[in-house]
Design a protein around this motif. Structure first.
Motif, mmCIF file in Angstrom:
data_model
loop_
_atom_site.group_PDB
_atom_site.id
_atom_site.type_symbol
_atom_site.label_atom_id
_atom_site.label_comp_id
_atom_site.label_asym_id
_atom_site.label_seq_id
_atom_site.Cartn_x
_atom_site.Cartn_y
_atom_site.Cartn_z
ATOM 1 N N GLU A 106 96.548 45.975 -8.442
ATOM 2 C CA GLU A 106 96.897 46.461 -7.113
ATOM 3 C C GLU A 106 98.187 45.766 -6.695
ATOM 4 O O GLU A 106 98.538 44.714 -7.227
ATOM 5 N N CYS A 107 98.893 46.369 -5.754
ATOM 6 C CA CYS A 107 100.171 45.793 -5.348
ATOM 7 C C CYS A 107 100.315 45.796 -3.840
ATOM 8 O O CYS A 107 99.723 46.613 -3.129
ATOM 9 N N LEU A 108 101.112 44.862 -3.377
ATOM 10 C CA LEU A 108 101.528 44.799 -1.980
ATOM 11 C C LEU A 108 103.012 45.132 -1.955
ATOM 12 O O LEU A 108 103.816 44.458 -2.612
ATOM 13 N N ALA A 109 103.384 46.189 -1.247
ATOM 14 C CA ALA A 109 104.788 46.567 -1.115
ATOM 15 C C ALA A 109 105.264 46.223 0.290
ATOM 16 O O ALA A 109 104.600 46.563 1.271
ATOM 17 N N ILE A 110 106.394 45.526 0.377
ATOM 18 C CA ILE A 110 106.963 45.106 1.661
ATOM 19 C C ILE A 110 108.390 45.622 1.750
ATOM 20 O O ILE A 110 109.186 45.416 0.833
ATOM 21 N N GLY A 111 108.709 46.311 2.832
ATOM 22 C CA GLY A 111 110.032 46.895 2.962
ATOM 23 C C GLY A 111 110.933 46.196 3.958
ATOM 24 O O GLY A 111 112.054 46.635 4.196
ATOM 25 N N LEU A 112 110.459 45.095 4.568
ATOM 26 C CA LEU A 112 111.213 44.415 5.611
ATOM 27 C C LEU A 112 110.921 42.926 5.528
ATOM 28 O O LEU A 112 109.851 42.527 5.070
ATOM 29 N N PRO A 144 104.186 48.514 10.760
ATOM 30 C CA PRO A 144 104.653 47.551 9.763
ATOM 31 C C PRO A 144 105.047 48.223 8.459
ATOM 32 O O PRO A 144 104.365 49.123 7.980
ATOM 33 N N CYS A 145 106.170 47.761 7.872
ATOM 34 C CA CYS A 145 106.662 48.329 6.621
ATOM 35 C C CYS A 145 106.015 47.608 5.444
ATOM 36 O O CYS A 145 106.690 46.910 4.676
ATOM 37 N N LEU A 146 104.712 47.740 5.311
ATOM 38 C CA LEU A 146 104.027 47.166 4.161
ATOM 39 C C LEU A 146 102.743 47.932 3.925
ATOM 40 O O LEU A 146 102.182 48.540 4.837
ATOM 41 N N PHE A 147 102.298 47.939 2.680
ATOM 42 C CA PHE A 147 101.048 48.599 2.347
ATOM 43 C C PHE A 147 100.510 48.031 1.041
ATOM 44 O O PHE A 147 101.245 47.439 0.248
ATOM 45 N N VAL A 148 99.212 48.219 0.827
ATOM 46 C CA VAL A 148 98.559 47.848 -0.428
ATOM 47 C C VAL A 148 98.173 49.131 -1.139
ATOM 48 O O VAL A 148 97.619 50.051 -0.525
ATOM 49 N N GLY A 149 98.484 49.208 -2.433
ATOM 50 C CA GLY A 149 98.172 50.406 -3.202
ATOM 51 C C GLY A 149 97.821 50.071 -4.638
ATOM 52 O O GLY A 149 97.920 48.926 -5.077
ATOM 53 N N LYS A 150 97.405 51.089 -5.369
ATOM 54 C CA LYS A 150 97.063 50.942 -6.779
ATOM 55 C C LYS A 150 98.337 50.963 -7.627
ATOM 56 O O LYS A 150 99.316 51.619 -7.286
#
Length: 278
Positions: A44-50, A98-104
Motif C-alpha cells: 500500500e502507498c501514501l501519496a502526498i502532493g503538498l 488535504p492533498c494526500l491519500f492511501v491506496g493500493k
C-alpha cells in the motif's frame, strides 16, 4: 529515492512530508495528519502532493520481519505536464481538502518502482531514464481511483495550486514576521478565502504552519548543528526563549534540552547498529 528499514516499532516523529510516494514493502506505518490517522501496510502507498507537517511512525516491525519502506520524491512539474496530456483527466474531488491519500500499489505502479530501484545499479543512466519513468509513475497515480486528489493540485489556478505558492513562500521565509495578507496576495485570494482553503489543505492555520516549520528547524539546528536553545530560538524567528521553550515542549512533548538529548541518543544507537552491520 529513500529506503527505510526498522527492526522495531517507533514513536511518532513530527516532520514536514514533501510531495512523494511512500510504499510499504513489509510491515506497516501510519501518519497522523490533523485529527485524521492514515494507516498503510504491505503493498500500500501514501501519496502526498503538498508539503505537509505531520506525525509518522512505524507500527509493525520486528527483528525477524523488519519494516521496509521506499519513498520516492514526486516531481509536481512532471505531474502537471502529464495531467495536461490526459485525454480523460481524473474528476477533481469536490471542494478543497488535504492533498494526500492511501491506496493500493497495483502491478503497473510496482513495475515503475522496481525500475527506479534498478537504476541505482547504473547511476550514469539516471539522468536519461529517470524523467520517462517519473512520467509513467505520475500517469498511473493520476489514472488511479484516487487521481482526483492529485488533480486538485495540478490544475492551473485551482485553490490547491494557489495555496501551494503561498506555502512555498512561507517555507522560504518562516523566520520572518508572518503577514497573512501578503500570503493571500501571493495566492491571489482574499485573506478570508485564503485562510479557509489553507486550513482545509493543511489542517492548520498559516500561523500554526509557520510555528511548526520554526520548531522543526530549531530541533534540527540543535540536534545536528549543536546550537544551544537560545540561539536556535533566535535563528528561527523567536524573540522570547521562554515562549520558544513552551511551544517546543507542547509540540514535541519534552523541553528542548531533554528532547535534543533523546534525539541524539536515538541517532547514536542507529549509527552504532549501521556500523556493526557494515
Amino acid at each position: 529515492m529513500h529506503i527505510m528499514r526498522s527492526f522495531e516499532a517507533r514513536m511518532p516523529m513530527r516532520q514536514v512530508y514533501r510531495p512523494g510516494l511512500c510504499v510499504v514493502i513489509q510491515g506497516a506505518k501510519e501518519i497522523l495528519f490533523g485529527e485524521e490517522t492514515f494507516r498503510y501496510g504491505v503493498m500500500e502507498c501514501l501519496a502526498i502532493g503538498l508539503d505537509l507537517p505531520a506525525s509518522g511512525r512505524v507500527i509493525e516491525a520486528s527483528a525477524d520481519a523488519p519494516y521496509i519502506g521506499i519513498t520516492i520524491d514526486l516531481d509536481m512539474t512532471i505531474m502537471r505536464e502529464v495531467l495536461g496530456q490526459l485525454e480523460t483527466p481524473p474528476v477533481p474531488t469536490s471542494g478543497s481538502g488535504p492533498c494526500l491519500f492511501v491506496g493500493k500499489v497495483d502491478a503497473p505502479l510496482a513495475d515503475c518502482m522496481l525500475r527506479l530501484l534498478r537504476m541505482s545499479d547504473t547511476p550514469e543512466a539516471i539522468p536519461i531514464l529517470y524523467p520517462s519513468v517519473m512520467r509513467e509513475l505520475c500517469y498511473w497515480l493520476l489514472t488511479s481511483p484516487n487521481g482526483g486528489e492529485l488533480r486538485n493540485l495540478g490544475l492551473p489556478e485551482s485553490s490547491s495550486e494557489r495555496v501551494s505558492r503561498a506555502i512555498f513562500q512561507l517555507q522560504n521565509s518562516f523566520a520572518q514576521t508572518l503577514r497573512v495578507e501578503q500570503l493571500a496576495e501571493t495566492a491571489r485570494m482574499s485573506p478570508s478565502s485564503f485562510h479557509q482553503h489553507f486550513k482545509a489543505l493543511t489542517s492548520m492555520t498559516p500561523l500554526q504552519y509557520q510555528k511548526q516549520l520554526r520548531l522543526l528547524e530549531a530541533r534540527r539546528l540543535m540536534v545536528v548543528d549543536g546550537i544551544n536553545v537560545s540561539e536556535a530560538a533566535y535563528q528561527v524567528g523567536y524573540e522570547s526563549a521562554s515562549q520558544f521553550s513552551r511551544e517546543y515542549t507542547r509540540m514535541f512533548g519534552a523541553a528542548p534540552k531533554r528532547d535534543v538529548l533523546d534525539m541524539r541518543r536515538q541517532y547514536s544507537r542507529y549509527a552504532s547498529r549501521t556500523l556493526q552491520e557494515a
